[in-house]
Each structure stands twice: as C-alpha cells, then as structure tokens.
Design an enzyme around this catalytic site. Structure first.
Site, PDB file in Angstrom:
ATOM      1  N   HIS A  70      25.248   5.940 -53.583  1.00  0.00           N
ATOM      2  CA  HIS A  70      24.089   5.685 -54.427  1.00  0.00           C
ATOM      3  C   HIS A  70      24.280   6.291 -55.813  1.00  0.00           C
ATOM      4  CE1 HIS A  70      21.151   4.781 -50.874  1.00  0.00           C
ATOM      5  NE2 HIS A  70      22.200   3.970 -50.928  1.00  0.00           N
ATOM      6  N   GLU A 119      22.649   8.475 -57.643  1.00  0.00           N
ATOM      7  CA  GLU A 119      22.523   9.924 -57.818  1.00  0.00           C
ATOM      8  C   GLU A 119      23.821  10.616 -57.410  1.00  0.00           C
ATOM      9  OE1 GLU A 119      20.657   7.805 -56.155  1.00  0.00           O
ATOM     10  OE2 GLU A 119      18.599   8.483 -55.859  1.00  0.00           O
ATOM     11  N   CYS A 154      16.398   7.911 -52.274  1.00  0.00           N
ATOM     12  CA  CYS A 154      16.105   7.476 -50.901  1.00  0.00           C
ATOM     13  C   CYS A 154      15.835   8.680 -50.002  1.00  0.00           C
ATOM     14  CB  CYS A 154      17.234   6.608 -50.365  1.00  0.00           C
ATOM     15  SG  CYS A 154      18.824   7.423 -50.299  1.00  0.00           S
ATOM     16  N   SER A 188      13.402 -33.228 -52.783  1.00  0.00           N
ATOM     17  CA  SER A 188      12.135 -33.309 -52.016  1.00  0.00           C
ATOM     18  C   SER A 188      11.668 -31.929 -51.583  1.00  0.00           C
ATOM     19  CB  SER A 188      12.305 -34.166 -50.756  1.00  0.00           C
ATOM     20  OG  SER A 188      12.828 -35.406 -51.078  1.00  0.00           O
ATOM     21  N   ALA A 232       8.421 -29.672 -52.747  1.00  0.00           N
ATOM     22  CA  ALA A 232       7.452 -29.131 -51.782  1.00  0.00           C
ATOM     23  C   ALA A 232       7.199 -27.638 -52.050  1.00  0.00           C
ATOM     24  CB  ALA A 232       7.974 -29.333 -50.366  1.00  0.00           C
TER      25      ALA A 232
HETATM   26  N1  LIG Z   1      22.716 -31.697 -57.083  1.00  0.00           N
HETATM   27  C1  LIG Z   1      22.052 -30.877 -56.299  1.00  0.00           C
HETATM   28  O1  LIG Z   1      21.770 -29.734 -56.655  1.00  0.00           O
HETATM   29  C2  LIG Z   1      21.644 -31.341 -54.940  1.00  0.00           C
HETATM   30  C3  LIG Z   1      21.734 -32.676 -54.599  1.00  0.00           C
HETATM   31  N2  LIG Z   1      21.338 -33.090 -53.369  1.00  0.00           N
HETATM   32  C4  LIG Z   1      21.347 -34.517 -53.076  1.00  0.00           C
HETATM   33  O2  LIG Z   1      20.002 -34.936 -52.917  1.00  0.00           O
HETATM   34  C5  LIG Z   1      19.925 -35.985 -51.956  1.00  0.00           C
HETATM   35  C6  LIG Z   1      18.939 -35.622 -50.879  1.00  0.00           C
HETATM   36  O3  LIG Z   1      17.699 -35.377 -51.486  1.00  0.00           O
HETATM   37  P1  LIG Z   1      16.345 -35.203 -50.661  1.00  0.00           P
HETATM   38  O4  LIG Z   1      16.105 -36.441 -49.884  1.00  0.00           O
HETATM   39  O5  LIG Z   1      15.317 -34.763 -51.614  1.00  0.00           O
HETATM   40  O6  LIG Z   1      16.776 -34.088 -49.609  1.00  0.00           O
HETATM   41  P2  LIG Z   1      16.108 -32.795 -48.958  1.00  0.00           P
HETATM   42  O7  LIG Z   1      17.231 -31.939 -48.566  1.00  0.00           O
HETATM   43  O8  LIG Z   1      15.026 -32.224 -49.801  1.00  0.00           O
HETATM   44  O9  LIG Z   1      15.520 -33.346 -47.635  1.00  0.00           O
HETATM   45  C7  LIG Z   1      14.366 -34.114 -47.589  1.00  0.00           C
HETATM   46  C8  LIG Z   1      13.713 -33.795 -46.275  1.00  0.00           C
HETATM   47  O10 LIG Z   1      13.181 -32.478 -46.324  1.00  0.00           O
HETATM   48  C9  LIG Z   1      12.065 -32.451 -45.510  1.00  0.00           C
HETATM   49  N3  LIG Z   1      10.862 -32.059 -46.281  1.00  0.00           N
HETATM   50  C10 LIG Z   1      10.276 -32.663 -47.296  1.00  0.00           C
HETATM   51  N4  LIG Z   1       9.139 -32.050 -47.668  1.00  0.00           N
HETATM   52  C11 LIG Z   1       8.998 -31.037 -46.857  1.00  0.00           C
HETATM   53  C12 LIG Z   1       7.999 -30.054 -46.711  1.00  0.00           C
HETATM   54  N5  LIG Z   1       6.916 -30.014 -47.472  1.00  0.00           N
HETATM   55  N6  LIG Z   1       8.158 -29.129 -45.792  1.00  0.00           N
HETATM   56  C13 LIG Z   1       9.225 -29.188 -45.016  1.00  0.00           C
HETATM   57  N7  LIG Z   1      10.191 -30.099 -45.104  1.00  0.00           N
HETATM   58  C14 LIG Z   1      10.090 -31.049 -46.005  1.00  0.00           C
HETATM   59  C15 LIG Z   1      11.812 -33.839 -44.993  1.00  0.00           C
HETATM   60  O11 LIG Z   1      12.436 -34.054 -43.727  1.00  0.00           O
HETATM   61  P3  LIG Z   1      11.656 -33.751 -42.374  1.00  0.00           P
HETATM   62  O12 LIG Z   1      10.292 -34.346 -42.483  1.00  0.00           O
HETATM   63  O13 LIG Z   1      12.440 -34.342 -41.275  1.00  0.00           O
HETATM   64  O14 LIG Z   1      11.596 -32.280 -42.273  1.00  0.00           O
HETATM   65  C16 LIG Z   1      12.550 -34.682 -45.982  1.00  0.00           C
HETATM   66  O15 LIG Z   1      12.953 -35.899 -45.473  1.00  0.00           O
HETATM   67  C17 LIG Z   1      21.329 -36.161 -51.446  1.00  0.00           C
HETATM   68  O16 LIG Z   1      21.928 -37.241 -52.125  1.00  0.00           O
HETATM   69  C18 LIG Z   1      22.032 -34.863 -51.792  1.00  0.00           C
HETATM   70  O17 LIG Z   1      23.410 -35.066 -51.996  1.00  0.00           O
HETATM   71  C19 LIG Z   1      20.856 -32.204 -52.453  1.00  0.00           C
HETATM   72  C20 LIG Z   1      20.771 -30.878 -52.735  1.00  0.00           C
HETATM   73  C21 LIG Z   1      21.118 -30.361 -54.017  1.00  0.00           C
HETATM   74 ZN   LIG Z   2      20.087   7.209 -52.148  1.00  0.00          ZN
END
Ligand SMILES: NC(=O)C1=CN([C@@H]2O[C@H](COP(=O)(O)OP(=O)(O)OC[C@H]3O[C@@H](n4cnc5c(N)ncnc54)[C@H](OP(=O)(O)O)[C@@H]3O)[C@@H](O)[C@H]2O)C=CC1
Ligand SMILES: [Zn+2]
Ligand SMILES: Nc1c(N[C@@H]2O[C@H](COP(=O)(O)O)[C@@H](O)[C@H]2O)[nH]c(=O)[nH]c1=O
Length: 347
Positions: free
Chosen positions: A51, A53, A78, A285, A289
C-alpha cells in the site's frame, strides 16, 4: 506548504498507477513530511501489492526520520489485514506524530476505524474531507456507498455512427491502438456484460489480452432473458454468468441465474458477488436499456475514422455533452458521465 497542498500532491502521486493496475483496490498516494520537507512519497502500484503508506516508508532514505513526521494519505489507512498487512497498525508503530487523511474509507471494514485506532494510539489525526480520493476511484466509492456495481457503458462505432456493417454481422471497428485502450478499460473492471444478440453473433472472448494484468480476468456476464443460449452452452461454460427469465434454462445450469426484476436485479445480484464495476460492451439494444433505466455512471464511445454502409446497425447517440474527448491514434474516445460530480481525473 499547507495541508491541502500536500494532499493535492499526494493525489498526483496516487494517479501514477492506472485503474487497470490497481483493479478492485483504490488508487492511493502518501507523502511523509518533516520540518517542512517532503522526505518520501509512495503510492499503491498494483492490486495485491504494498500500500501507499508502506511504499512511502520504504522510500525514506533514513527510516528513523519517520519519528515525529506527518504522513499525508489520500484515503484513510486500511484497518484489516487483507492481501497485505493493515497500514494503521504499521503507522502506529513507526512513531509518526500526525496523520492527515484526505477521505474516510467507504469500505465498512475500515470506515472510521483506523482514524479512531490511530487517535487512541496517541497520534493526531486530521480528516480533510477532500474529494481527490473519490475522483481517483469513482467505482470504489460507488460500490461501497450505493451497494451496486459502477456501470460503464461502451461502444465502438464507425465515423458515420454504425456498430456493425449489417444486422447479424460482427464487424471489427477499432484499430490496434484503440484495442489496447479498450483492454485497459476492461482490466479495471470486475465484470464485462453483453446482451444475448452480441453473444450469438460475435461469439466474443471478452478477455483482457492486449495489456498485461496481474489480477483475475473480469467475470463474463450475458443477459439472455429468453434463454436463446440454451443450446450453445459449449461457449458459455462455468466461467461465464448468464441471467435469464427462462426458468427451465436456469434449472439446468449452476451458472445460469434467474433475473426477477430487470436490469436492477442483475446489478444487485452482481453486487452480492462482490462485483464492484461492470463494463457493458453492447450491443446497442442493451446499452439503450441501461440508459433508459438510468442504471449507468459512465458511457465511453470509440469513434473510428472508417465508414460503414448505411445498412449497418446504428450506434447509440448520447444526448448529453461529453466530459472529455481525445484521440487514441486514429480513434476518437468520448466519455460521458451520468453524475457530474464524478470528474475525469482518472485519465
Ligand atoms: N461495435 C460495438 O461496440 C458492438 C457491436 N455489436 C454488434 O451489435 C449487433 C447486436 O446488437 P443488439 O441486437 O443491440 O445486441 P444486444 O447484445 O444488445 O442484444 C440484444 C438483446 O439483449 C436483450 N435485451 C434488450 N433489452 C433488454 C433489457 N431491457 N433487459 C435485458 N435484456 C435486454 C434482448 O434479448 P432477450 O430478450 O433474449 O434477453 C435483446 O434481444 C451485432 O451486430 C454485434 O456485432 C455488439 C456489441 C458491441
Ligand atoms: Zn493499507
Ligand atoms: N467490434 C468491436 C467491439 N465489439 C465488442 O467487443 C466484443 C469482442 O471482444 P473480444 O472477442 O474480446 O475481442 C464484441 O462482442 C463487442 O462487445 N469492441 C471494440 O472495442 N472494437 C470493435 O471493433
């Protein structure tokens, strides 16, 4: 120099370590002062290591100089022996005359206990109540004060704001330099979380590979409410955690947990597993959320200089101003904060 100036200096010393190095431990800096002279400085270099210190004490040219000195430390020393011995016990034995603390430790194992202990040992202790430690360690404070993991959302997008070239496609967007930065962000987190669609399409590793780490890999977590991974459990083995609302799926595997009340119940469950911070790596997505539920603290977007087709998967456009925006090679990294009281000193 006055107490606040010494404390600001101790915070600068603490920032020599990156959050990817200290991981679930806070970044802490310490300075030993005697007769208006800084005799030594020290900071916590990495998870599990000595740590601040102790390092300051070890850095003294003559350790007998510690007697009657003042020790400035950004975070309350700590109290309990963990991966290393308790600093409060060491300080009490060194003959320090005064300890100046920046902030109380939010961890209940220590909170206030070291201050009381050192005072009972006859040492003058002053707690300044400065914000440096909170600014250095936003996740650490968030977790212990709110009993929820710190949530960092992250996306990588093209210059025209797409995250993939088309639906159902995995697209590499960031270059090597940006990937190193992404992996540093991963390395500072206890867990990485993705949505089921990302798991199915990208089949990601979600490991820290582009930077060295001397602490455990983050826990990999998927939200799969419908249980679409049920027949794909070869990838998501015991090292992954899956949250679902599909009771049949949850019954089948120990690492598949039922989520009762949406995203908050996922975070609550992770906190109960001592997960301090989570990086939500998409897809759009799931990021949306988290934004809608206001269950996030920070959002980082890596914008590459490449262009993707207009048929691609759209990125998420934050509707607030970024608190920092700078280039990592050819990529623009923008950081947005939900709580404006948390500054971006950690850069
Ligand atoms: N460039 C980047 O940084 C990234 C790109 N991607 C790309 O994005 C695409 C996928 O995107 P996307 O469809 O948005 O994928 P997500 O990984 O966000 O998956 C979507 C799923 O998440 C679940 N979901 C949605 N809302 C909620 C909620 N409120 N609570 C809990 N679960 C929820 C649902 O499935 P269910 O209802 O079954 O739970 C939904 O079908 C792909 O092409 C991937 O390659 C992905 C990540 C990063
Ligand atoms: Zn310490
Ligand atoms: N495509 C894309 C990202 N996508 C995110 O990274 C995951 C892949 O991680 P890994 O398998 O460990 O390399 C993927 O599922 C998605 O969450 N991230 C980025 O920094 N840049 C990129 O171009």
């Amino acid at each position: 120099m006055d107490d606040l100036t010494y404390m600001a200096l101790a915070a600068k010393v603490a920032a020599k370590a990156g959050p990817d190095e200290t991981y679930e431990n806070p970044r802490v800096g310490a300075i030993i002062v005697k007769n208006g002279q800084i005799l030594a400085t020290g900071y916590h270099h990495s998870f599990g290591a000595a740590h601040a210190e102790i390092n300051a004490f070890e850095n003294l040219r003559d350790q007998t100089d510690i007697v009657d000195s003042t020790m400035y430390v950004t975070l309350e020393p700590c109290f309990v022996t963990g991966k290393v011995g308790a600093c409060a016990l060491a300080i009490a034995q060194w003959g320090v005359k005064r300890v100046v603390v920046g902030s109380f430790d939010p961890n209940p194992d220590t909170h206030g206990r070291s201050v009381t202990f050192l005072r009972q040992a006859g040492i003058r202790v002053d707690v300044l109540g400065t914000e440096d430690s909170q600014i250095l360690n936003p996740g650490f404070y968030h977790y212990f004060e709110r009993h929820l993991p710190y949530v960092q959302l992250k996306l990588a997008e093209s210059a025209n704001h797409f995250v993939a070239s088309s639906q159902g496609q995995s697209t590499k967007i960031t270059d090597r330099l940006a990937d190193i930065d992404v992996h540093k962000e991963r390395a500072s987190k206890s867990a990485i979380l993705i949505g089921s669609e990302t798991m199915l399409i990208d089949q990601p590793n979600l490991t820290v590979r582009h930077v060295p780490i001397n602490h455990p890999q983050p826990l990999r977590v998927v939200i799969d409410r419908r249980g679409r991974l049920q027949n794909k459990m070869d990838r998501a083995t015991n090292n992954w955690l899956i949250f679902t609302t599909n009771t049949d799926f949850a019954k089948q595997y120990d690492n598949v947990l039922l989520m009762s009340h949406g995203l908050l119940s996922v975070l609550t469950s992770l906190a109960s597993k001592n997960i301090q911070s989570v990086m939500v790596e998409g897809g759009p997505s799931l990021i949306t959320a988290f934004l809608k539920a206001n269950l996030w603290q920070e959002f980082i977007v890596y914008t590459a200089d490449s262009i993707l087709s207009e048929d691609g998967v759209p990125s998420v456009q934050p509707l607030f101003n970024s608190v920092s925006s700078y280039r990592v090679g050819n990529t623009l990294k923008s950081r947005y904060l939900n709580d404006r009281s948390v500054s971006c000193l950690q850069e």
